[in-house]
Design an enzyme around this catalytic site. Structure first.
Site, PDB file in Angstrom:
ATOM      1  N   ASP A  35       0.668  42.287  21.488  1.00 55.13           N
ATOM      2  CA  ASP A  35      -0.557  42.882  21.072  1.00 55.13           C
ATOM      3  C   ASP A  35      -0.300  44.182  20.542  1.00 55.13           C
ATOM      4  O   ASP A  35       0.664  45.027  20.770  1.00 55.13           O
ATOM      5  CB  ASP A  35      -1.419  42.877  22.590  1.00 55.13           C
ATOM      6  N   ASN A  83      -8.150  32.654  19.656  1.00 53.11           N
ATOM      7  CA  ASN A  83      -7.880  33.512  18.487  1.00 53.11           C
ATOM      8  C   ASN A  83      -8.847  32.787  17.292  1.00 53.11           C
ATOM      9  O   ASN A  83      -9.183  33.615  16.323  1.00 53.11           O
ATOM     10  CB  ASN A  83      -6.647  33.780  18.071  1.00 53.11           C
TER      11      ASN A  83
HETATM   12  C1  FPP Z   1      -2.491  40.933  18.419  1.00 49.43           C
HETATM   13  O1  FPP Z   1      -2.581  41.803  17.776  1.00 49.43           O
HETATM   14  C2  FPP Z   1      -1.605  40.027  17.803  1.00 49.43           C
HETATM   15  C3  FPP Z   1      -2.028  38.678  17.572  1.00 49.43           C
HETATM   16  C4  FPP Z   1      -3.068  37.988  17.176  1.00 49.43           C
HETATM   17  C5  FPP Z   1      -0.906  37.583  17.775  1.00 49.43           C
HETATM   18  C6  FPP Z   1       0.574  38.115  17.195  1.00 49.43           C
HETATM   19  C7  FPP Z   1       0.816  37.658  15.704  1.00 49.43           C
HETATM   20  C8  FPP Z   1       1.710  37.993  15.179  1.00 49.43           C
HETATM   21  C9  FPP Z   1       2.837  38.869  15.561  1.00 49.43           C
HETATM   22  C10 FPP Z   1       1.792  37.621  13.774  1.00 49.43           C
HETATM   23  C11 FPP Z   1       2.196  36.007  13.679  1.00 49.43           C
HETATM   24  C12 FPP Z   1       3.329  35.739  14.535  1.00 49.43           C
HETATM   25  C13 FPP Z   1       4.270  34.727  13.935  1.00 49.43           C
HETATM   26  C14 FPP Z   1       5.156  34.153  14.696  1.00 49.43           C
HETATM   27  C15 FPP Z   1       4.275  34.008  12.628  1.00 49.43           C
HETATM   28  P1  FPP Z   1      -4.365  42.106  17.510  1.00 49.43           P
HETATM   29  O2  FPP Z   1      -4.888  41.954  16.332  1.00 49.43           O
HETATM   30  O3  FPP Z   1      -4.946  41.660  18.758  1.00 49.43           O
HETATM   31  O4  FPP Z   1      -4.155  43.975  17.891  1.00 49.43           O
HETATM   32  P2  FPP Z   1      -5.225  44.650  18.188  1.00 49.43           P
HETATM   33  O5  FPP Z   1      -5.887  44.559  19.807  1.00 49.43           O
HETATM   34  O6  FPP Z   1      -4.608  45.943  18.202  1.00 49.43           O
HETATM   35  O7  FPP Z   1      -6.262  44.737  17.484  1.00 49.43           O
END
Ligand code: FPP
Length: 255
Positions: A35, A83
């Site tokens: 996250d 998501n």
């Molecule tokens: C959360 O950050 C992250 C995700 C939505 C999932 C993780 C995705 C990746 C690391 C990239 C894709 C992965 C692979 C394996 C190809 P957020 O957007 O919720 O962050 P925030 O809470 O700070 O907005």
């Protein structure tokens, strides 16, 4: 026994030890809720998409590091069943990154003995991604140094529902009596059936919740929360989490 290289002169948590007997501190299966990509980008006045791109670099690095440390299974929460409610362009960015990641890293998985596994209902993704995944699953199926399990279109409640449905189908077929259903039937019907028990569940970015991730499997796992945003999560952070895990007294409900 696996021996990690000398850490002399470094400032990592194992400093002073000429050799660390087990850098994984006994953890076989680690899962991470990755996250903070969005906040990482915002802090740097960059577009969210760049945060996710940096997030993939962190994935690449941590998978290598985990392999070197002798971790058997790393399960990563890449895309939850919730998501889909993100803006369409962000969903599309994430899917694009997933496509690229599988295509660019499949050779390295194979070279390093990494078996790819997917948990979640990934068949609902775009058909070209499903084909890429199926190919990668088949190509890496016999690799046995480490398993990288990626959670895609995954939700623990959905996983448990699917498990209950498959058990109910077995009951309907007359293969099982309702009062014979036990914990091991459930564990075997989950997407993680072939994985060792979850030892450590890490969440980055300071949020203190499980967000529908591995709810059944986390029954007796140790939890580790860090304020570090996912793109900044590196070897040193993983070492800290594992050191904390190694210092815990796991009783599994006993005394
Ligand atoms: C959360 O950050 C992250 C995700 C939505 C999932 C993780 C995705 C990746 C690391 C990239 C894709 C992965 C692979 C394996 C190809 P957020 O957007 O919720 O962050 P925030 O809470 O700070 O907005």
């Amino acid at each position: 026994m696996r021996l990690a290289p000398s850490k002399k002169g470094s400032s990592d948590p194992n400093e002073g030890a000429a050799q660390v007997a087990d850098p994984a501190h006994g953890a076989r299966h680690i899962a991470i809720i990755m996250d903070g990509n969005g906040r990482w980008a915002k802090k740097k006045h960059l577009p969210r998409a760049l945060g996710h791109k940096k997030g993939v670099e962190a994935v690449r690095n941590i998978v290598r590091v985990a392999g070197e440390m002798g971790i058997e299974v790393m399960t990563l929460y890449a895309f939850s069943s919730e998501n889909w409610s993100r803006p369409a362009d962000e969903v599309s960015d994430l899917m694009g990154l997933l496509r690229q990641y599988i295509q660019s890293d499949i050779d390295e998985f194979d070279e390093n003995g990494v078996r790819l596994k997917v948990i979640g209902n990934y068949k609902a993704l775009d058909s070209d991604i499903v084909a890429l995944i199926d190919n990668a699953l088949e190509r890496t199926a016999k690799n046995d140094r480490m398993t990288l399990a990626i959670a895609l279109n995954y939700g623990a409640q959905d996983e448990m529902l699917r498990a209950v449905q498959s058990i109910a189908a077995a009951v309907k077929q007359g293969e099982l009596e309702p009062d014979q259903i036990n914990i091991s039937h459930m564990s075997s019907a989950l997407d993680t059936a072939d994985l060792p028990p979850l030892d450590l569940l890490i969440r980055t970015s300071g949020e203190l919740r499980l967000s529908n991730f591995l709810l059944w499997q986390a029954a007796y796992s140790e939890l580790y929360f860090t304020d570090t945003l996912w793109p900044d999560f590196d070897k040193r952070e993983l070492q800290r989490a594992l050191k904390s895990f190694g210092d815990r007294d796991r009783r599994f409900g006993g005394r």
